[in-house]
Write a protein that holds these residues in place. Structure first.
Motif, PDB file in Angstrom:
ATOM      1  N   TYR A  50      -5.021   9.446 -16.716  1.00  0.00           N
ATOM      2  CA  TYR A  50      -4.657   8.899 -17.828  1.00  0.00           C
ATOM      3  C   TYR A  50      -3.225   8.596 -17.869  1.00  0.00           C
ATOM      4  O   TYR A  50      -2.169   9.367 -17.701  1.00  0.00           O
ATOM      5  N   PHE A  51      -2.709   7.216 -18.323  1.00  0.00           N
ATOM      6  CA  PHE A  51      -1.405   6.741 -18.173  1.00  0.00           C
ATOM      7  C   PHE A  51      -1.100   6.375 -19.519  1.00  0.00           C
ATOM      8  O   PHE A  51      -1.147   5.069 -19.925  1.00  0.00           O
ATOM      9  N   GLU A  52      -0.351   7.226 -20.349  1.00  0.00           N
ATOM     10  CA  GLU A  52      -0.077   7.001 -21.887  1.00  0.00           C
ATOM     11  C   GLU A  52       0.776   5.718 -22.047  1.00  0.00           C
ATOM     12  O   GLU A  52       0.256   4.715 -22.908  1.00  0.00           O
ATOM     13  N   ASP A  96      -4.406  -0.513 -12.583  1.00  0.00           N
ATOM     14  CA  ASP A  96      -3.908  -0.352 -11.299  1.00  0.00           C
ATOM     15  C   ASP A  96      -4.162   1.248 -10.753  1.00  0.00           C
ATOM     16  O   ASP A  96      -4.687   1.229  -9.728  1.00  0.00           O
ATOM     17  N   ILE A  97      -3.802   2.151 -11.726  1.00  0.00           N
ATOM     18  CA  ILE A  97      -4.173   3.452 -11.374  1.00  0.00           C
ATOM     19  C   ILE A  97      -5.590   3.813 -11.082  1.00  0.00           C
ATOM     20  O   ILE A  97      -6.022   4.594 -10.308  1.00  0.00           O
ATOM     21  N   ARG A  98      -6.491   2.974 -11.956  1.00  0.00           N
ATOM     22  CA  ARG A  98      -7.802   3.250 -12.044  1.00  0.00           C
ATOM     23  C   ARG A  98      -8.241   2.858 -10.606  1.00  0.00           C
ATOM     24  O   ARG A  98      -9.200   3.439 -10.035  1.00  0.00           O
ATOM     25  N   GLN A  99      -7.699   1.468 -10.062  1.00  0.00           N
ATOM     26  CA  GLN A  99      -8.252   0.814  -8.965  1.00  0.00           C
ATOM     27  C   GLN A  99      -7.726   2.145  -7.878  1.00  0.00           C
ATOM     28  O   GLN A  99      -8.589   2.227  -6.973  1.00  0.00           O
ATOM     29  N   VAL A 100      -6.767   2.604  -7.757  1.00  0.00           N
ATOM     30  CA  VAL A 100      -6.159   3.344  -6.929  1.00  0.00           C
ATOM     31  C   VAL A 100      -7.189   4.465  -6.971  1.00  0.00           C
ATOM     32  O   VAL A 100      -7.623   5.200  -5.765  1.00  0.00           O
ATOM     33  N   GLN A 101      -7.777   4.975  -8.282  1.00  0.00           N
ATOM     34  CA  GLN A 101      -8.528   6.094  -8.289  1.00  0.00           C
ATOM     35  C   GLN A 101      -9.919   5.987  -7.326  1.00  0.00           C
ATOM     36  O   GLN A 101     -10.465   6.828  -6.542  1.00  0.00           O
ATOM     37  N   LEU A 102     -10.240   4.716  -7.747  1.00  0.00           N
ATOM     38  CA  LEU A 102     -11.639   4.354  -7.116  1.00  0.00           C
ATOM     39  C   LEU A 102     -11.406   4.351  -5.553  1.00  0.00           C
ATOM     40  O   LEU A 102     -12.429   4.870  -4.797  1.00  0.00           O
ATOM     41  N   GLY A 126       0.708  -1.356   0.138  1.00  0.00           N
ATOM     42  CA  GLY A 126      -0.007  -0.001   0.169  1.00  0.00           C
ATOM     43  C   GLY A 126       0.819   1.266  -0.131  1.00  0.00           C
ATOM     44  O   GLY A 126       0.611   2.118  -0.792  1.00  0.00           O
ATOM     45  N   SER A 127       1.670   1.336   0.877  1.00  0.00           N
ATOM     46  CA  SER A 127       2.601   2.632   0.985  1.00  0.00           C
ATOM     47  C   SER A 127       3.444   2.893  -0.269  1.00  0.00           C
ATOM     48  O   SER A 127       3.724   3.728  -0.689  1.00  0.00           O
ATOM     49  N   GLY A 128       3.811   1.818  -0.863  1.00  0.00           N
ATOM     50  CA  GLY A 128       4.590   1.843  -2.187  1.00  0.00           C
ATOM     51  C   GLY A 128       3.694   2.341  -3.044  1.00  0.00           C
ATOM     52  O   GLY A 128       4.158   3.259  -3.992  1.00  0.00           O
ATOM     53  N   ILE A 129       2.525   1.868  -3.418  1.00  0.00           N
ATOM     54  CA  ILE A 129       1.682   2.099  -4.227  1.00  0.00           C
ATOM     55  C   ILE A 129       1.138   3.494  -4.301  1.00  0.00           C
ATOM     56  O   ILE A 129       1.213   4.425  -5.186  1.00  0.00           O
TER      57      ILE A 129
END
Ligand code: B12
Lengths: 463, 210
Positions: A331-333, A349-355, A310-313
């Motif tokens: 957005y992660f090109e 993964d970025i989307r999951q973090v956003q949620l 978690g802290s690394g993410i």
């Protein structure tokens, strides 16, 4: 009849039986958040001659030998303990039954003498409370089974604590989320699994020599009540915020006059689940990341990286934003960024973090709006729980998990639920205060709240 | 740039006000309502859907694009009716009983509307009977169920059984989705179509009707 051989240990199963179920029965502890429906990807095993498979998607049609790397989960036992007058000097136990880990403290002369922790023995039946509840619905003896698992586990922990300290313990205070308390009491949690999420009991409950502290609702349990007690926010003139950043995301805001609480179901992204290379806070997990031209990181125990926790993410996403790898919409090109050998972060993964972060941020925002609080009025932002203790608060604010305005007022208080249980055990005053907290604290249901919905969408971006 | 592609561009950026003005102008310029809908609004929504599928845009961008689409289609609706342009098909959509999560379901509605389908959104906590009743009354070709909880996904099976019991199993396609739902779950409860995301759901719905 088939035999499964795991490095010498043998499990017998039926022909064609699901491997995941067979392993569970054999006491193998997976980190499987989906409860074995094939979606979370945490039950991979290496079968000799077959290769890597998801155990839950494999039926055993012949004798097999396999290896698995069960990761060890460490619980947080420490926390902030405020000064109270100790009325109870006798040896007693305080326990915090978490969905993932169970912590028990031996208290004597009003002080913590020893602590012990272990992985919740119900964990093979699902990572989150909903999956455990589902298990009790689908299996007639489900509640009984989960009940006896936790009861025996607590019993074992207590006897280990009393043995190694030569203490004879009498009373025991127990906190946990509402589902864990139902299961400890042997009461079916089924009604909390579907709307309107009604618990069978929330009041203080005595079972033998154990006292279960009161809960506020199905998803704000005695662990949160205890965390409030430990934080002391219920005694404060100024407003305080308390957040347990975890799967159920319990949040409380208020002071001595009034406290309002909610549960913002963030999901397990910050526990590493649902993240492609995610892992819990285990040895070798990448726990901090810096992007500055190149990428540097640290791992727990300094071991070779096995995944990212978690802290690394959190750090990675904050640093990627700063370095321009992702824009403010998420957005992660490039779609993938390698942090270490075999450990990467993907666009999904970025989307999951956003949620997950939007759920917490919107939960905070909803309570702030409902109580007409200005962020400047909040004196302290307490972070309860393991993740809150290890995260980099700058990163948390950079990605908008915690309001930026509160950066300097963030105070991690460790296992606040456990500390609350300890305080309750030793102090008569605290026992009264717990009663006061349940009277004064209000639960706000986020489902169908238009404020939450608006804020959830607003907070999905990284602004 | 043609006015229709301008509509599409503005829709993708979520500029509802521009879309509204452009649609009104296109009508003045004698484009048919069908052309404006298909080559302007739906074309724009299609691109958003594709980008959503590829993780290029996320929930907020889809929501504002859908808002822009609605702004445009409000103006078109009476004209489409006048011209006798019919929806591609009819879908009854809802979140199953016991479940109050609706963001994913709303995205499914938007994407389906973005493919020219008419969607009757029953909201959240929808009973199996309600799905069936509405599908019969509205002569819908598709029943679409969303479930976000491991504890409520079983309710999908109840819907499938209610559809069978009502004797309309061969008349409706049952689509299912939501985070815990999988293809194998879809097969085990004998539903027809599972898709992992809303954009694919809309494409599959259109394909099922044709
Ligand atoms: C937002 C949210 C909420 C909001 C709901 C707001 C709303 N109006 O919907 C609130 C906070 C109210 C909420 C409540 C609860 N939640 Co909630 N919630 C979430 C969260 C963070 C995001 C869900 C979401 O909106 N995703 C975004 C949308 C776009 O994705 P989606 O729904 O999956 O939809 C996509 C696809 O699945 C597909 N799709 C969806 N429907 C359909 C239908 C068809 C036919 C098709 C083809 C496709 C399809 O298309 C969509 C777009 O591509 C998730 C965790 C997470 N990180 O995912 C938990 C989560 C779903 N919640 C969960 C839980 C348990 C709850 C609670 C019951 C308990 C709790 N507190 O934890 C409570 C209810 C009581 C309460 N208030 O406490 C759990 C479920 C766990 C499980 N094993 O089942 C999750 C996974 C979090 C967790 N705790 O682990 N939640």
């Amino acid at each position: 009849m088939r035999t499964i051989n795991i490095g010498g240990k043998k499990i017998i199963c039926d022909d064609g039986e699901n491997l995941y179920k067979a392993l569970l029965r054999g006491g193998i502890n997976f980190n499987a958040s989906c409860g074995g429906v094939g979606t979370c990807g945490k039950c991979y095993v290496d079968i000799d001659g077959v290769g890597r498979v998801k155990a839950c998607q494999y039926s055993v049609k012949e004798d097999i030998a396999l290896s698995l790397s069960v990761q060890k989960i460490e619980a947080l036992t420490k926390g902030m303990l405020r000064d109270v007058k100790a009325d109870n000097k006798a040896a007693c136990i305080a326990a915090d039954i978490g969905t993932t880990t169970v912590v028990a403290y031996l208290i004597k002369d009003g002080k913590i003498k020893d602590a012990i922790s272990s992985v919740n023995s119900q964990k093979p039946y699902g990572d989150d409370v909903i999956t455990r509840i589902k298990y009790t619905i689908d299996n007639e003896d489900g509640t009984d089974r989960l009940h006896s698992l936790i009861k025996n586990q607590i019993k074992q922990m207590v006897s280990e604590l009393s043995e190694r300290n030569g203490a004879l313990v009498s009373d025991m205070a127990i906190v946990g989320n509402t589902t864990m308390l139902h299961l400890f009491a042997g009461v079916s949690p089924a009604s909390m699994g579907v709307a309107p999420y009604t618990p069978k009991f929330t009041e203080l409950k005595k079972i033998g020599n154990a006292t279960l502290l009161p809960s506020l609702s199905a998803y704000v349990g005695a662990d949160t009540v205890a965390a409030i007690l430990a934080s002391g926010m219920h005694l404060s003139d100024k407003k305080c915020l308390l957040i347990d950043i975890g799967t159920n995301g319990e949040i409380a805001l208020g002071n001595r006059d009034k406290i309002i609480t909610c549960s913002a179901a963030a999901g397990p992204a910050f526990e590493g689940a649902q993240i492609s290379c995610g892992t819990g806070g285990v040895a070798g997990a990448i726990d901090s990341v810096k992007i500055n031209g190149g990428i540097t990181y640290t791992t727990i125990g300094g071991l070779p990286p096995v995944g990212i926790c978690g802290s690394g993410i959190l750090d990675t996403v904050a640093q990627m934003l700063k370095a321009g790898h992702i824009d403010s919409s998420g957005y992660f090109e490039d779609e993938i960024l390698y942090i270490a050998d075999g450990v990467s972060i993907t666009a999904n993964d970025i989307r999951q973090v956003q949620l997950a972060k939007a759920a917490i941020a919107a939960g905070i925002g909803t309570l702030v709006e409902l109580s007409k609080t200005d962020l400047s009025e909040i004196e302290v932002c307490y972070l309860a729980g393991g993740f809150g203790s290890f995260l980099n608060k700058q990163s948390a604010c950079d990605i908008g998990l915690i309001p930026k305005e509160l950066l300097d007022r963030v105070v991690p208080i460790g296992n606040a639920a456990g500390m609350g249980a300890v305080l309750w055990s030793v102090s008569d005053e605290c026992k009264k205060e717990v009663q006061g907290i349940t009277d004064k604290a209000e639960y706000f249901e986020l489902s169908e709240s238009s404020i939450f919905n608006r804020l959830f969408i607003e907070n999905m971006a990284f602004e | 740039m043609s006015i229709l592609s301008e509509i599409s561009e503005n829709l993708q950026k979520g500029r509802a006000k521009n879309v509204k003005e452009l649609v009104a102008r296109a009508i003045e310029e004698k484009y048919t309502a069908k052309e404006i809908l298909e080559e302007g609004l739906l074309a724009g929504m299609s691109i958003i859907g594709e980008k959503f599928k590829n993780n290029e845009v996320f929930v907020p961008e889809v929501l504002i694009a859908a808002r822009a689409m609605n702004a445009g289609s409000e103006i078109l609706k009476p004209l489409l009716a006048e011209d006798g342009v019919e929806a591609v098909g009819k879908v009854v959509l809802g979140t199953v009983k016991g479940d109050l999560h609706d963001i994913g379901k709303n995205l499914v509605r938007m994407m389906m509307e973005g493919k020219g389908l008419e969607v009757i959104d029953l909201g959240v906590d929808v009973s199996a009977e309600k799905f069936v009743e509405t599908a019969i009354a509205e002569k819908a070709q598709i029943i679409a169920c969303s479930a976000l909880l491991t504890t409520t996904m079983g309710e999908i099976k109840t819907v499938v059984e209610a559809v069978e019991k009502a004797g309309i199993r061969d008349k409706v396609t049952i689509m299912i989705g939501g985070a815990p739902v999988t293809q194998s779950f879809c097969e085990s409860v004998k539903a027809d179509i599972y898709t992992p995301d809303a954009a694919t759901a809309a494409e599959a719905a259109v394909a099922a009707i044709n």
